[in-house]
Structure formats: C-alpha cells, structure tokens
Design a protein around this motif. Sequence first.
Motif, short mmCIF file in Angstrom:
data_model
loop_
_atom_site.label_atom_id
_atom_site.label_comp_id
_atom_site.label_asym_id
_atom_site.label_seq_id
_atom_site.Cartn_x
_atom_site.Cartn_y
_atom_site.Cartn_z
N GLY A 157 0.79 -1.23 0.00
CA GLY A 157 0.00 0.00 0.00
C GLY A 157 0.82 1.28 0.00
O GLY A 157 0.34 2.33 0.39
N GLU A 158 2.07 1.20 -0.39
CA GLU A 158 2.92 2.39 -0.46
C GLU A 158 3.69 2.37 -1.76
O GLU A 158 4.04 1.30 -2.26
CB GLU A 158 3.95 2.38 0.68
CG GLU A 158 3.38 2.47 2.07
CD GLU A 158 2.89 3.87 2.43
OE1 GLU A 158 3.22 4.82 1.69
OE2 GLU A 158 2.18 4.00 3.44
N PRO A 159 3.98 3.57 -2.29
CA PRO A 159 4.75 3.61 -3.55
C PRO A 159 6.15 3.01 -3.41
O PRO A 159 6.80 3.17 -2.39
CB PRO A 159 4.83 5.10 -3.88
CG PRO A 159 4.35 5.83 -2.70
CD PRO A 159 3.55 4.90 -1.85
N VAL A 160 6.56 2.32 -4.46
CA VAL A 160 7.88 1.66 -4.49
C VAL A 160 8.70 2.35 -5.58
O VAL A 160 8.26 2.45 -6.72
CB VAL A 160 7.72 0.17 -4.84
CG1 VAL A 160 9.08 -0.51 -4.92
CG2 VAL A 160 6.82 -0.53 -3.82
N LEU A 161 9.87 2.84 -5.20
CA LEU A 161 10.74 3.52 -6.17
C LEU A 161 11.83 2.57 -6.63
O LEU A 161 12.33 1.77 -5.84
CB LEU A 161 11.37 4.76 -5.53
CG LEU A 161 10.39 5.71 -4.84
CD1 LEU A 161 11.14 6.89 -4.22
CD2 LEU A 161 9.36 6.22 -5.84
N LEU A 162 12.20 2.66 -7.90
CA LEU A 162 13.21 1.77 -8.48
C LEU A 162 14.39 2.54 -9.03
O LEU A 162 14.23 3.64 -9.55
CB LEU A 162 12.60 1.00 -9.66
CG LEU A 162 11.46 0.05 -9.37
CD1 LEU A 162 10.92 -0.49 -10.70
CD2 LEU A 162 11.92 -1.09 -8.48
N SER A 163 15.56 1.93 -8.96
CA SER A 163 16.71 2.46 -9.69
C SER A 163 16.65 1.91 -11.11
O SER A 163 15.80 1.09 -11.43
CB SER A 163 18.01 2.04 -9.01
OG SER A 163 18.21 0.65 -9.20
N VAL A 164 17.56 2.35 -11.95
CA VAL A 164 17.68 1.71 -13.26
C VAL A 164 18.48 0.42 -13.08
O VAL A 164 19.33 0.34 -12.20
CB VAL A 164 18.32 2.63 -14.32
CG1 VAL A 164 17.38 3.76 -14.68
CG2 VAL A 164 19.64 3.17 -13.85
N PRO A 165 18.22 -0.60 -13.90
CA PRO A 165 18.91 -1.88 -13.70
C PRO A 165 20.40 -1.78 -14.04
O PRO A 165 20.79 -1.02 -14.91
CB PRO A 165 18.22 -2.83 -14.69
CG PRO A 165 17.05 -2.11 -15.24
CD PRO A 165 17.25 -0.65 -14.99
N ALA A 166 21.19 -2.58 -13.34
CA ALA A 166 22.60 -2.71 -13.66
C ALA A 166 22.86 -4.15 -14.07
O ALA A 166 22.27 -5.07 -13.52
CB ALA A 166 23.45 -2.36 -12.44
N ILE A 167 23.69 -4.33 -15.07
CA ILE A 167 24.06 -5.67 -15.55
C ILE A 167 25.57 -5.77 -15.58
O ILE A 167 26.23 -4.92 -16.17
CB ILE A 167 23.50 -5.91 -16.97
CG1 ILE A 167 21.98 -5.91 -16.93
CG2 ILE A 167 24.03 -7.22 -17.54
CD1 ILE A 167 21.34 -6.31 -18.24
N GLU A 168 26.10 -6.78 -14.91
CA GLU A 168 27.55 -6.95 -14.89
C GLU A 168 27.89 -8.42 -15.08
O GLU A 168 27.15 -9.29 -14.65
CB GLU A 168 28.13 -6.56 -13.52
CG GLU A 168 27.58 -5.30 -12.94
CD GLU A 168 28.60 -4.18 -12.95
OE1 GLU A 168 29.68 -4.40 -13.53
OE2 GLU A 168 28.29 -3.12 -12.40
N ILE A 169 29.02 -8.64 -15.74
CA ILE A 169 29.55 -10.00 -15.78
C ILE A 169 30.77 -10.01 -14.87
O ILE A 169 31.72 -9.26 -15.10
CB ILE A 169 29.90 -10.43 -17.21
CG1 ILE A 169 28.61 -10.52 -18.03
CG2 ILE A 169 30.63 -11.78 -17.20
CD1 ILE A 169 28.83 -10.82 -19.49
N LEU A 170 30.71 -10.80 -13.81
CA LEU A 170 31.80 -10.80 -12.83
C LEU A 170 31.79 -12.13 -12.10
O LEU A 170 30.93 -12.97 -12.36
CB LEU A 170 31.67 -9.62 -11.86
CG LEU A 170 30.27 -9.08 -11.48
CD1 LEU A 170 29.48 -10.09 -10.72
CD2 LEU A 170 30.39 -7.82 -10.69
N ASP A 171 32.77 -12.34 -11.21
CA ASP A 171 32.73 -13.60 -10.48
C ASP A 171 31.83 -13.45 -9.25
O ASP A 171 31.45 -12.35 -8.86
CB ASP A 171 34.14 -14.11 -10.15
CG ASP A 171 34.90 -13.20 -9.21
OD1 ASP A 171 34.27 -12.61 -8.32
OD2 ASP A 171 36.13 -13.10 -9.38
#
Lengths: 127, 224
Positions: B36-50
Amino acid sequence: MPKTVLIVDDSKLARIVAAKTVSALQPEWARVEAPNAAEALKILGTTTIDVALIDFNMPGRDGLELAGDIRASFPQMPIALITANVQDEVVARARALNAGFVSKPVTREGLAGFLAGAALALGVHGS
Amino acid sequence: MTEGAAALDDLERDALTELVNIGVSRAAAALRKMIGEPVLLSVPAIEILDRQAAASLIGEREADQLVAVHQNFSGAFSGRAMLIFPQASSLDLVRAVAGSALSADELADFEEEALAETGNVILNRCIGTMANMLHRSLALSLPEILRGDGTLLFGFDSPAGDDGLVLFLYINFFVSNKNIRGYIAMLLDLQSLAALRLLVADFIASVFAGDALEPAGPPADVHG
C-alpha cells in the motif's frame, strides 16, 4: 500536415519498438529519438515537436520529471508516459500532468488510443 | 571484464536491460499493491563478474546482516532470482505486508512465511514477465530464505573447474514511507548466459521484424 513525435527512452531497442509502432499507426508522422531527458530538452529547444512518448525509468531525470518540464513549456502537447510500472502513484502523477499512460512493452493496440487522441487534439484526421 | 563468446554486445545488453526493467517494473507494481505504499526503483545494472565480486558489490554497501528470499529458475536458461533486504528492512516489510494487527510475537512467527510469500509474488512477476517476452517458460522453485552476508547469499553450488563468472543483474528499490529498501537480483552462470543470449537475439530480431509489436494472432491491417 505530418506531425513529429519525440520518443525518449534510454533503451535503444525500446525506442525502436516505439518508433515502429508509431510508424505502423501514423505512417506519415516523423519520429525523433532521444536517449535521456537532457537530450530530449535539447531537441525540444531546436525542433518543432507535436507529440512526446516518454519512458519512465531512465538514468538522470525520470520520465515524469521530463514530462513536467515539457508540460510547463508546452501546455497543449499530447504526452504519454510509457512504462510497465503501473503503480497508482505513477499513473496519478502522469494524469496530474495531463499525460497519457501506455503500458510497456508497447504494442499497436496499446498505443493506438493515445495516438488517435493526439491526432484529434492536433487537428489531424485519420489517414 | 570478460571476453569471448559470453560477452554481450551493446544491443544485447540494451535488450536484456530493458527486459529486466519491464520485469522489475511489474514486480514493483505488485509490491506496491501488497504494502500500500509507492515503491521507487533504480535503473537496472548488468555486470559479468565472479561470484565473489557480485557478493562484494552488495556486501560492501551493507554493514548489516542481509536477508534474501531466493528462488531458482530453470528451463531455456537457469539461474537464481533473489529479493534481498538489510535485516532491519525485512521486519518492516513484514509489518507493511501484514498490517499493524499483529503483536510483536506474532510478527516474529509470521516473518518467514510473509517474506517467502512476498518474495514469491515479486520474483514470479519479474521472472514470468521476462520469460513471456522471450516466449519461453521457466520453472521456479519454492522460495527459500537465507540470512547472512553477501558471500553466503551468492556462494550457491559453486561448480568446480568453472571460472565462477556470472551474469549479475540487479536493481535497487525503496519504499520511502516505510523505510524499506533492498535489491532484486538475478544470477546466471555463463552457460545459461549463452542460452539467454540466443533468446535475446531472437527477441531483438522480432523487434526489427515488427513481430514484437503484436501479441500472437493474425497480422494487423496494413493500411495506414
């Protein structure tokens, strides 16, 4: 008279989808693309834009902030926010800016209503 | 940081980011309904790492113990989806989902179940959306809860002889009114990345062909 649609999305692929959908619905309209809010505002300063389609979740200023900026300078421009984020607050903020709401992924069906309304508002009849 | 067949080109990365963005945006809308409350999002991050680097990426920003709801998905590609919170946010989330009707004791009893159910809704929405857009079905395991630091959360079935590289996708979310924040994250091993890459290539091709504009069905009228 052909109109020009500004498509703002940080995803190139999403811009392609939006542009192809616009072109399917309004083949004569020109399309201009921007990858973020700053570029979009630059384009608006130099080019006549009739309609704006704006992604919500972008790095830098988000789509609602950009829509607010555009609305301040262009009170009559048809603007739609494009997002899969159908939270009430996002929809309400778009409405408050007198902007439409189009679900991602963009489909012809999903965009048709908004573009038809925009064409009417701009005094264009269906082609 | 990786070369070779597994590396993504710009358009593939763009397409994958957009798929994640759409999946997570729908998941955020589902979470918003639950609390019942607004949810804020960041922009997605994509990484290839171990895995260790993935663990550090989250771990070094979080002094607190972490709580994760995780579900493994399998099918055309396989991996793990996770909803991760700092410990403090986890109880606040349960409180937000369950409402204020519960006593502190009841809340503690209910925590695991509420977390698992919340995670299940969010992760299903996210993975389901991505799978639909790629026209593949993915099976999701039941939600499980892990508590610990980043290393524990990301150290799952590390295969021997593998260089341990993973595709790590993550996004931050915040619920400002409730002081809740966390991450939605996905991990894929590189073998799955190769399979995912083929599906993403199909997805990109369908966009260029115009098929992605229409749901399945007869072609639309061609007149303008």
